[in-house]
Enzyme design. Sequence first.
Site, short mmCIF file in Angstrom:
data_model
loop_
_atom_site.label_atom_id
_atom_site.label_comp_id
_atom_site.label_asym_id
_atom_site.label_seq_id
_atom_site.Cartn_x
_atom_site.Cartn_y
_atom_site.Cartn_z
N ASP A 7 0.87 -1.18 0.00
CA ASP A 7 0.00 0.00 0.00
C ASP A 7 0.91 1.23 0.00
O ASP A 7 2.14 1.12 -0.15
CB ASP A 7 -0.99 -0.04 1.18
CG ASP A 7 -0.33 0.19 2.53
OD1 ASP A 7 0.92 0.28 2.59
OD2 ASP A 7 -1.05 0.29 3.54
N CYS A 64 3.27 -3.05 4.02
CA CYS A 64 2.44 -1.90 4.37
C CYS A 64 3.20 -1.13 5.44
O CYS A 64 4.39 -1.38 5.64
CB CYS A 64 1.03 -2.31 4.80
SG CYS A 64 0.91 -3.30 6.29
N THR A 66 3.14 -1.04 8.82
CA THR A 66 3.64 -1.89 9.90
C THR A 66 3.79 -3.35 9.49
O THR A 66 4.43 -4.13 10.21
CB THR A 66 2.63 -1.89 11.07
OG1 THR A 66 1.37 -2.36 10.57
CG2 THR A 66 2.47 -0.50 11.66
N HIS A 97 10.93 -22.94 9.39
CA HIS A 97 9.93 -23.62 10.23
C HIS A 97 8.51 -23.51 9.69
O HIS A 97 7.75 -24.45 9.78
CB HIS A 97 9.96 -23.05 11.66
CG HIS A 97 11.17 -23.47 12.43
ND1 HIS A 97 11.29 -23.31 13.80
CD2 HIS A 97 12.34 -24.05 12.04
CE1 HIS A 97 12.46 -23.77 14.21
NE2 HIS A 97 13.12 -24.21 13.15
N HIS A 132 7.95 -29.91 11.43
CA HIS A 132 7.26 -28.67 11.03
C HIS A 132 6.13 -28.96 10.04
O HIS A 132 5.13 -28.27 10.01
CB HIS A 132 8.26 -27.68 10.44
CG HIS A 132 9.36 -27.36 11.40
ND1 HIS A 132 9.14 -26.71 12.59
CD2 HIS A 132 10.68 -27.65 11.37
CE1 HIS A 132 10.29 -26.58 13.25
NE2 HIS A 132 11.23 -27.15 12.53
C1 RB5 Z 1 -1.78 2.95 6.29
O1 RB5 Z 1 -1.77 4.21 6.84
C2 RB5 Z 1 -1.42 1.90 7.33
O2 RB5 Z 1 -2.49 1.74 8.20
C3 RB5 Z 1 -1.05 0.60 6.66
O3 RB5 Z 1 0.04 0.82 5.83
C4 RB5 Z 1 -0.65 -0.55 7.57
O4 RB5 Z 1 0.33 -0.16 8.48
C5 RB5 Z 1 -1.75 -1.28 8.19
O5 RB5 Z 1 -1.57 -2.25 8.93
#
Ligand code: RB5
Length: 150
Positions: A7, A64, A66, A97, A132
Amino acid sequence: MLLIASDHGGLELKQILVDYLQKRGIEINDLGVHADDSVDYPDYAARVAEPISKNEAQQGILVCGTGIGMSIAANKFPGVRAALAHDEFTAQMAREHNNANILVLGGRVLDPELACRMVSVWYEGNYEGGRHQNRLNKIIQLERQCGSDA
Ligand code: RB5
């Protein structure tokens, strides 16, 4: 063929990973995004996870902000084992694993050079199988109990 998508929160790191992988001669299919407008991560998780779930591709990378949203969304697809890794050790374990078929990374939390090393250890690593595999079989069983069949 390695699929990759992000994203807007993962765009910068995705581009670094695309360049890194291409320089290493790894064939990749970049499924977006290609601009930093705000988008919804489940749409891009599906671009990578759906073909893997359907056995049309074997492996992918999702990024993304996080890594959390992408991993939650990708793991809705039967047969997908999307692993959110934080360092080289978790990336290595994701392969050895968990035989993760998608590596998920957080573009806003990882140093890009570390992320490239993580991709390498995951991509070039070997699944250990054995005990595993028993555990992965149990995950398949859980998918069946939940009504989806990979
Ligand atoms: C987008 O702002 C953010 O929420 C997305 O990139 C991600 O971190 C969601 O888990």
